[in-house]
Design a protein around this motif. Structure first.
Motif, PDB file in Angstrom:
ATOM      1  N   UNK A  71       0.819  -1.199   0.000  1.00 31.56           N
ATOM      2  CA  UNK A  71       0.000   0.000   0.000  1.00 31.56           C
ATOM      3  C   UNK A  71       0.862   1.262   0.000  1.00 31.56           C
ATOM      4  N   UNK A  72       0.318   2.323  -0.586  1.00 29.29           N
ATOM      5  CA  UNK A  72       0.993   3.618  -0.615  1.00 29.29           C
ATOM      6  C   UNK A  72      -0.025   4.662  -1.019  1.00 29.29           C
ATOM      7  N   UNK A  73       0.355   5.913  -0.917  1.00 28.97           N
ATOM      8  CA  UNK A  73      -0.455   7.013  -1.421  1.00 28.97           C
ATOM      9  C   UNK A  73       0.481   7.954  -2.167  1.00 28.97           C
ATOM     10  N   UNK A  74       0.441   7.866  -3.493  1.00 24.26           N
ATOM     11  CA  UNK A  74       1.325   8.678  -4.320  1.00 24.26           C
ATOM     12  C   UNK A  74       0.524   9.335  -5.435  1.00 24.26           C
ATOM     13  N   UNK A  75       0.966  10.495  -5.832  1.00 24.69           N
ATOM     14  CA  UNK A  75       0.333  11.243  -6.912  1.00 24.69           C
ATOM     15  C   UNK A  75       0.863  10.742  -8.252  1.00 24.69           C
ATOM     16  N   UNK A  76       0.012  10.149  -9.086  1.00 23.70           N
ATOM     17  CA  UNK A  76       0.486   9.638 -10.385  1.00 23.70           C
ATOM     18  C   UNK A  76       0.878  10.739 -11.353  1.00 23.70           C
ATOM     19  N   UNK A  77       0.469  11.960 -11.078  1.00 22.03           N
ATOM     20  CA  UNK A  77       0.911  13.067 -11.915  1.00 22.03           C
ATOM     21  C   UNK A  77       2.409  13.305 -11.728  1.00 22.03           C
ATOM     22  N   UNK A  78       2.918  12.956 -10.550  1.00 23.43           N
ATOM     23  CA  UNK A  78       4.344  13.125 -10.262  1.00 23.43           C
ATOM     24  C   UNK A  78       5.102  11.808 -10.419  1.00 23.43           C
ATOM     25  N   UNK A  79       4.692  10.790  -9.654  1.00 24.05           N
ATOM     26  CA  UNK A  79       5.390   9.499  -9.706  1.00 24.05           C
ATOM     27  C   UNK A  79       4.763   8.648 -10.797  1.00 24.05           C
ATOM     28  N   UNK A  80       5.067   8.996 -12.019  1.00 24.45           N
ATOM     29  CA  UNK A  80       4.374   8.401 -13.161  1.00 24.45           C
ATOM     30  C   UNK A  80       5.154   7.293 -13.860  1.00 24.45           C
ATOM     31  N   UNK A  81       6.420   7.117 -13.521  1.00 27.62           N
ATOM     32  CA  UNK A  81       7.239   6.114 -14.218  1.00 27.62           C
ATOM     33  C   UNK A  81       7.496   4.915 -13.317  1.00 27.62           C
ATOM     34  N   UNK A  82       6.935   3.796 -13.724  1.00 30.53           N
ATOM     35  CA  UNK A  82       7.092   2.544 -12.995  1.00 30.53           C
ATOM     36  C   UNK A  82       8.197   1.723 -13.645  1.00 30.53           C
ATOM     37  N   UNK A  83       9.146   1.281 -12.826  1.00 30.75           N
ATOM     38  CA  UNK A  83      10.251   0.447 -13.327  1.00 30.75           C
ATOM     39  C   UNK A  83      10.323  -0.827 -12.510  1.00 30.75           C
ATOM     40  N   UNK A  84      10.608  -1.930 -13.195  1.00 28.04           N
ATOM     41  CA  UNK A  84      10.788  -3.201 -12.501  1.00 28.04           C
ATOM     42  C   UNK A  84      11.576  -4.156 -13.380  1.00 28.04           C
ATOM     43  N   UNK A  85      12.033  -5.229 -12.780  1.00 33.58           N
ATOM     44  CA  UNK A  85      12.684  -6.308 -13.537  1.00 33.58           C
ATOM     45  C   UNK A  85      11.981  -7.608 -13.193  1.00 33.58           C
ATOM     46  N   UNK A  86      11.961  -8.510 -14.175  1.00 34.03           N
ATOM     47  CA  UNK A  86      11.286  -9.783 -13.972  1.00 34.03           C
ATOM     48  C   UNK A  86      11.837 -10.837 -14.907  1.00 34.03           C
TER      49      UNK A  86
END
Length: 214
Positions: A71-86
């Motif tokens: 869970x979190x509360x973040x503004x997608x207007x700011x934290x808009x870039x999701x990065x991951x590895x799989x």
């Protein structure tokens, strides 16, 4: 003096850079702290392992469907870039994104956007697709409030660690046609409950950032 000024500038830059990135997961230093389990049918096994010189989460499903979410509360207007590895061992052979009977995935990372009421909650599922072509997007077979977006597809790159980046704000606008309110959770899930098959996947670090990768 010049050296001290340069040091202060560098320290200030590092502090700013860190403030512009939210670490969803840091498995090597934090393990699974902060992650919760959501069970749908049976329990997919999630465990910390060493792979390719780093600590990651290994997921194994055999006719099961449970996920890990944070869970979190973040503004997608700011934290808009999701990065991951799989990485996956293979796709779900009988998986089919268009049917309820085939709604299983070796790996998926999804972003949950809570609504004012529970029925307004939406989600973008970034999937390693079984049949849906890479780049394709369709509603989930069970609910139109979840969109499935194929970041990878097929078995060709199975067994390889891949790093992904998505602009979740742009994806949300394109998939749902409006603006998201906030990011409420990030989840990972490996599931095979509908097909009754097996799947193994590995998940590395996950971050949300205010800027694209260089």
């Amino acid at each position: 003096m010049a050296g001290r000024i340069l040091l202060l500038i560098l320290v200030g830059f590092c502090a700013t850079a860190q403030a512009n990135e939210y670490r969803v997961s840091a498995f090597s230093s934090e393990g699974l702290r902060g992650w919760e389990t959501k069970t749908f049918k049976g329990s997919t096994d999630y465990s910390l392992v060493r792979d390719d010189g780093r600590t990651v989460v290994r997921a194994f499903s055999k006719g099961t469907a449970s996920g890990l979410f944070k869970k979190m509360k973040l503004d997608p207007q700011s934290f808009r870039y999701l990065r991951w590895s799989w990485k996956i061992a293979d796709i779900v052979k009988n998986g089919d994104e268009t049917t309820k009977a085939g709604d299983d995935y070796a790996a998926r990372v999804y972003v949950v956007f809570p609504g004012r009421f529970f029925w307004q909650t939406r989600a973008i599922n970034y999937i390693w697709a079984n049949r849906l072509p890479k780049g394709g997007a369709i509603p989930n077979a069970f609910t139109s409030h979840a969109m499935m977006l194929a970041v990878e597809s097929g078995s060709e790159r199975a067994g390889q660690w891949l790093t992904e980046e998505r602009d979740i704000l742009a994806d949300y606008r394109r998939l749902f046609g409006d603006e998201p309110h906030e990011i409420g959770a990030i989840a990972v899930m490996t599931d095979t409950d509908n097909t009754g098959g097996e799947a193994t996947a590995w998940y590395g670090a996950i971050t949300l950032s205010t800027s694209k990768s260089p």
